[in-house]
Motif scaffolding. Structure first.
Motif, PDB file in Angstrom:
ATOM      1  N   ALA A  34      -9.405  -5.230  -7.871  1.00  0.00           N
ATOM      2  CA  ALA A  34      -9.489  -6.658  -8.179  1.00  0.00           C
ATOM      3  C   ALA A  34     -10.949  -7.123  -8.272  1.00  0.00           C
ATOM      4  O   ALA A  34     -11.198  -8.315  -8.385  1.00  0.00           O
ATOM      5  CB  ALA A  34      -8.755  -7.463  -7.115  1.00  0.00           C
ATOM      6  N   HIS A  35     -11.881  -6.190  -8.211  1.00  0.00           N
ATOM      7  CA  HIS A  35     -13.321  -6.468  -8.299  1.00  0.00           C
ATOM      8  C   HIS A  35     -13.825  -7.366  -7.172  1.00  0.00           C
ATOM      9  O   HIS A  35     -14.761  -8.131  -7.358  1.00  0.00           O
ATOM     10  CB  HIS A  35     -13.686  -7.076  -9.656  1.00  0.00           C
ATOM     11  CG  HIS A  35     -13.281  -6.204 -10.803  1.00  0.00           C
ATOM     12  ND1 HIS A  35     -13.896  -5.010 -11.075  1.00  0.00           N
ATOM     13  CD2 HIS A  35     -12.295  -6.362 -11.724  1.00  0.00           C
ATOM     14  CE1 HIS A  35     -13.321  -4.456 -12.132  1.00  0.00           C
ATOM     15  NE2 HIS A  35     -12.340  -5.241 -12.533  1.00  0.00           N
ATOM     16  N   LYS A  36     -13.201  -7.258  -6.004  1.00  0.00           N
ATOM     17  CA  LYS A  36     -13.643  -8.048  -4.851  1.00  0.00           C
ATOM     18  C   LYS A  36     -14.630  -7.272  -3.978  1.00  0.00           C
ATOM     19  O   LYS A  36     -15.336  -7.870  -3.182  1.00  0.00           O
ATOM     20  CB  LYS A  36     -12.441  -8.502  -4.028  1.00  0.00           C
ATOM     21  CG  LYS A  36     -11.571  -9.496  -4.788  1.00  0.00           C
ATOM     22  CD  LYS A  36     -10.432 -10.002  -3.950  1.00  0.00           C
ATOM     23  CE  LYS A  36      -9.626 -11.031  -4.743  1.00  0.00           C
ATOM     24  NZ  LYS A  36      -8.525 -11.585  -3.972  1.00  0.00           N
ATOM     25  N   GLY A  63      -3.647  -0.557  -8.438  1.00  0.00           N
ATOM     26  CA  GLY A  63      -4.127  -1.931  -8.516  1.00  0.00           C
ATOM     27  C   GLY A  63      -4.636  -2.305  -9.898  1.00  0.00           C
ATOM     28  O   GLY A  63      -4.544  -3.463 -10.311  1.00  0.00           O
ATOM     29  N   ARG A  64      -5.192  -1.342 -10.621  1.00  0.00           N
ATOM     30  CA  ARG A  64      -5.646  -1.595 -11.998  1.00  0.00           C
ATOM     31  C   ARG A  64      -4.447  -1.735 -12.943  1.00  0.00           C
ATOM     32  O   ARG A  64      -4.502  -2.482 -13.909  1.00  0.00           O
ATOM     33  CB  ARG A  64      -6.565  -0.472 -12.484  1.00  0.00           C
ATOM     34  CG  ARG A  64      -7.844  -0.309 -11.697  1.00  0.00           C
ATOM     35  CD  ARG A  64      -8.811  -1.417 -11.861  1.00  0.00           C
ATOM     36  NE  ARG A  64      -9.345  -1.371 -13.225  1.00  0.00           N
ATOM     37  CZ  ARG A  64      -9.996  -2.358 -13.782  1.00  0.00           C
ATOM     38  NH1 ARG A  64     -10.219  -3.458 -13.124  1.00  0.00           N
ATOM     39  NH2 ARG A  64     -10.447  -2.249 -15.003  1.00  0.00           N
ATOM     40  N   PRO A 101      -2.060  -6.038 -12.056  1.00  0.00           N
ATOM     41  CA  PRO A 101      -3.029  -7.067 -11.653  1.00  0.00           C
ATOM     42  C   PRO A 101      -2.525  -7.917 -10.481  1.00  0.00           C
ATOM     43  O   PRO A 101      -1.328  -8.143 -10.334  1.00  0.00           O
ATOM     44  CB  PRO A 101      -3.190  -7.920 -12.915  1.00  0.00           C
ATOM     45  CG  PRO A 101      -2.715  -7.056 -14.036  1.00  0.00           C
ATOM     46  CD  PRO A 101      -1.676  -6.149 -13.447  1.00  0.00           C
ATOM     47  N   ASP A 102      -3.443  -8.357  -9.674  1.00  0.00           N
ATOM     48  CA  ASP A 102      -3.185  -9.225  -8.515  1.00  0.00           C
ATOM     49  C   ASP A 102      -2.349  -8.562  -7.426  1.00  0.00           C
ATOM     50  O   ASP A 102      -1.806  -9.244  -6.556  1.00  0.00           O
ATOM     51  CB  ASP A 102      -2.515 -10.540  -8.941  1.00  0.00           C
ATOM     52  CG  ASP A 102      -3.380 -11.352  -9.876  1.00  0.00           C
ATOM     53  OD1 ASP A 102      -4.622 -11.349  -9.681  1.00  0.00           O
ATOM     54  OD2 ASP A 102      -2.838 -11.985 -10.796  1.00  0.00           O
ATOM     55  N   TYR A 123      -6.465   2.169  -5.913  1.00  0.00           N
ATOM     56  CA  TYR A 123      -7.292   1.540  -6.955  1.00  0.00           C
ATOM     57  C   TYR A 123      -6.601   1.658  -8.316  1.00  0.00           C
ATOM     58  O   TYR A 123      -6.493   0.688  -9.065  1.00  0.00           O
ATOM     59  CB  TYR A 123      -8.661   2.207  -6.992  1.00  0.00           C
ATOM     60  CG  TYR A 123      -9.551   1.740  -8.105  1.00  0.00           C
ATOM     61  CD1 TYR A 123     -10.270   0.550  -7.999  1.00  0.00           C
ATOM     62  CD2 TYR A 123      -9.680   2.482  -9.275  1.00  0.00           C
ATOM     63  CE1 TYR A 123     -11.087   0.107  -9.035  1.00  0.00           C
ATOM     64  CE2 TYR A 123     -10.494   2.054 -10.313  1.00  0.00           C
ATOM     65  CZ  TYR A 123     -11.199   0.868 -10.185  1.00  0.00           C
ATOM     66  OH  TYR A 123     -12.005   0.439 -11.207  1.00  0.00           O
ATOM     67  N   GLU A 126      -6.688  -8.159   3.779  1.00  0.00           N
ATOM     68  CA  GLU A 126      -7.669  -8.494   2.753  1.00  0.00           C
ATOM     69  C   GLU A 126      -8.846  -9.249   3.363  1.00  0.00           C
ATOM     70  O   GLU A 126     -10.006  -8.912   3.124  1.00  0.00           O
ATOM     71  CB  GLU A 126      -7.029  -9.334   1.642  1.00  0.00           C
ATOM     72  CG  GLU A 126      -8.024  -9.748   0.572  1.00  0.00           C
ATOM     73  CD  GLU A 126      -7.400 -10.591  -0.530  1.00  0.00           C
ATOM     74  OE1 GLU A 126      -8.168 -11.099  -1.365  1.00  0.00           O
ATOM     75  OE2 GLU A 126      -6.162 -10.738  -0.562  1.00  0.00           O
ATOM     76  N   GLU A 175      -3.386  -6.909  -4.963  1.00  0.00           N
ATOM     77  CA  GLU A 175      -4.033  -7.043  -3.651  1.00  0.00           C
ATOM     78  C   GLU A 175      -3.489  -8.240  -2.874  1.00  0.00           C
ATOM     79  O   GLU A 175      -3.563  -8.276  -1.652  1.00  0.00           O
ATOM     80  CB  GLU A 175      -5.561  -7.138  -3.805  1.00  0.00           C
ATOM     81  CG  GLU A 175      -6.092  -8.489  -4.201  1.00  0.00           C
ATOM     82  CD  GLU A 175      -5.964  -8.818  -5.680  1.00  0.00           C
ATOM     83  OE1 GLU A 175      -6.341  -9.932  -6.063  1.00  0.00           O
ATOM     84  OE2 GLU A 175      -5.481  -7.974  -6.464  1.00  0.00           O
ATOM     85  N   LYS A 176      -2.906  -9.207  -3.559  1.00  0.00           N
ATOM     86  CA  LYS A 176      -2.316 -10.372  -2.888  1.00  0.00           C
ATOM     87  C   LYS A 176      -1.053  -9.991  -2.126  1.00  0.00           C
ATOM     88  O   LYS A 176      -0.597 -10.721  -1.259  1.00  0.00           O
ATOM     89  CB  LYS A 176      -1.993 -11.466  -3.909  1.00  0.00           C
ATOM     90  CG  LYS A 176      -3.220 -12.054  -4.561  1.00  0.00           C
ATOM     91  CD  LYS A 176      -2.839 -13.054  -5.608  1.00  0.00           C
ATOM     92  CE  LYS A 176      -4.075 -13.591  -6.307  1.00  0.00           C
ATOM     93  NZ  LYS A 176      -3.738 -14.448  -7.436  1.00  0.00           N
TER      94      LYS A 176
END
Length: 193
Positions: A46-48, A154-155, A158-159, A151, A4, A161-162
């Motif tokens: 995650a909109h990063k 991931g939607r 939630p979270d 993606y 990340e 990506e951690k």
């Protein structure tokens, strides 16, 4: 450095360069191709990072890298065998023997082979227009397909990506489980010979 932070620190030029180097140079074996695409998809969910910019960077990097690898294959030709471990090169040749030029379409989905097939295509002098067409679609399908799948997941979660490393570990475990029946059949065939 975790994946990340790597993606966020190198940004779009960096993810472009990683995919370009992975597919365009023989040093790309150590780069995180599939892992990078999954991480990018999860970070976009995650909109990063921006999904459209990331998808564009990944596709262009893959497409240009494949064409660069083809060019290197034309130039290096037989010298390729002196620069790459024989068993790795044999995987790429076996893919070509089994699938012909469709190996170009399949290669992005096979980690080590992904880096070798463009070189082998150039070294074996597959016509460049055919290579360009196949690598365009294979790069598009691989970069967009895997990233958009990550993606979407991931939607839904939630979270996620951690936990990118757990996701990658689960993916690797799934790949091993999918390949296990083939390995067992091969071992059984070897014992019966």
């Amino acid at each position: 450095m975790d994946l990340e932070r790597l993606v966020l620190s190198v940004s779009y030029p960096g993810i472009f360069a990683i995919v370009l180097v992975e597919t365009g140079f023989l040093v790309g074996f150590a780069l995180p191709g599939d892992s990078l695409l999954i991480a990018v998809g999860l970070l976009a969910a995650a909109h990063k990072i921006s999904l459209p910019l990331a998808l564009a960077a990944l596709f262009v990097g893959s497409f240009l890298g494949n064409n660069l690898g083809y060019w290197w294959g034309l130039r290096l030709g037989p010298a390729l065998e002196r620069r790459v471990r024989r068993e790795e090169l044999e995987k790429a040749y076996a893919l070509f023997r089994r699938f012909g030029v469709l190996a170009i379409f399949i290669a992005p989905w096979v980690p080590v082979v992904r880096a070798l097939v463009p070189f082998v295509a150039g070294a074996t002098r597959i016509p460049w227009p055919r290579f360009v067409a196949l690598t365009f679609f294979s790069s598009l399908l691989w970069t967009q397909g895997l990233t958009l799948l990550a993606y979407y997941v991931g939607r839904l979660i939630p979270d996620l990506e951690k936990y990118v490393y757990l996701v990658l570990l689960a993916g690797a475990l799934f790949g091993v489980l999918m390949g296990l029946p083939r390995l067992l059949r091969r071992r059984q065939a070897e014992k019966s010979e």
